[in-house]
Design an enzyme around this catalytic site. Sequence first.
Site, PDB file in Angstrom:
ATOM      1  NE  ARG A  68      -4.253  -1.531   0.192  1.00 37.55           N
ATOM      2  CZ  ARG A  68      -4.463  -2.573  -0.607  1.00 37.55           C
ATOM      3  NH1 ARG A  68      -3.549  -2.890  -1.518  1.00 37.55           N
ATOM      4  NH2 ARG A  68      -5.566  -3.287  -0.497  1.00 37.55           N
ATOM      5  CD  GLU A 126      -2.888   3.754  -5.404  1.00 37.63           C
ATOM      6  OE1 GLU A 126      -3.785   2.924  -5.649  1.00 37.63           O
ATOM      7  OE2 GLU A 126      -1.689   3.444  -5.216  1.00 37.63           O
ATOM      8  CG  HIS A 176      -3.077  -0.247  -6.795  1.00 37.99           C
ATOM      9  ND1 HIS A 176      -3.535   0.469  -5.718  1.00 37.99           N
ATOM     10  CD2 HIS A 176      -3.028  -1.542  -6.376  1.00 37.99           C
ATOM     11  CE1 HIS A 176      -3.768  -0.339  -4.703  1.00 37.99           C
ATOM     12  NE2 HIS A 176      -3.472  -1.569  -5.078  1.00 37.99           N
TER      13      HIS A 176
END
Length: 314
Positions: free
Chosen positions: A231, A260, A278
Amino acid sequence: MSGRHVLALIPLPAATLDALRRDYTLHYHPDGWAGTFPAGVDPANVRAVVTNGSTGLSDAQMAMLPALEIVSAFGAGYENVDVAAAMRRGIVVTHAPGANAATVADHAIGLLLALARGYAPLTEAVRAGRWRTSRAERPTLTGARLGLLGMGRIGRLIAARAQGFDMTLGYHGRQPHADAPGRFYPDLTELAADSDFLVIACNGGAATRHLVSSEVLQALGPNGYVVNVSRGSVLDTQALIDALAHAAIAGAGLDVIEDEPEVPRALLEHPDVLITPHIAGRSPASLIAQRDALLASLSQHFAYVPIEFAVRAA
């Protein structure tokens, strides 16, 4: 079926949406729930929410859903779902443990190889006509020292792949595991100092926020690389930018960013930073596994049978 209203707050693959629409009344809001309740949905009808670890579901949001019975995280992570609040309200929380672990481990190894061997900057050099001046030696993984922050499902799979490169393994976590490969380091900074590559593969959430700090990056050193497939919150972005600007580390591979999808220009422009959007856990196989876990959890819940992937109280 029409009485089983499901609110999805994240983007979902077409096959997953089709499956949900077949068995439930689906309200699809892939941009999440920011401020006001999603338009066109009666909150009193919603019995299930589909979310993920990044989007989560708060206690305040649960309070607006009086019929809510189950919150399903699409994927392994559920760190932004208020599990304690859900349990207090009698709401089940589920996830898909291990569904994308192998894909994430593959992605991590890919970033390690690409950073060490300089795939991106060397491709740019060749495109610019600098073939002859871009053939300096590069580090490789074989025999290098790998530090793993996290020795869960993903950490273990990364370790297994790293052993194929004869890498020396060390890891840091809340506690040592007797069956884990490599040496346990109770201090993360010490692990970084003893590593050529540091891979972040731990859970997100408040407990691990900025765990990889300026001190850890300084310990990693000017020849060290950091890779984050966990993360964005675990790695202090400003500390990373500062470390790169002062050549305190050699480079970084990032599948996740703190804010993000916004990415600081300093990271975008750095030649030894690789950024993917991601997607470390996304592959056809992993998305099928996540879909199957989600559908199984909803089916088991509405059939009043034990739920295989329910999150248990800590």
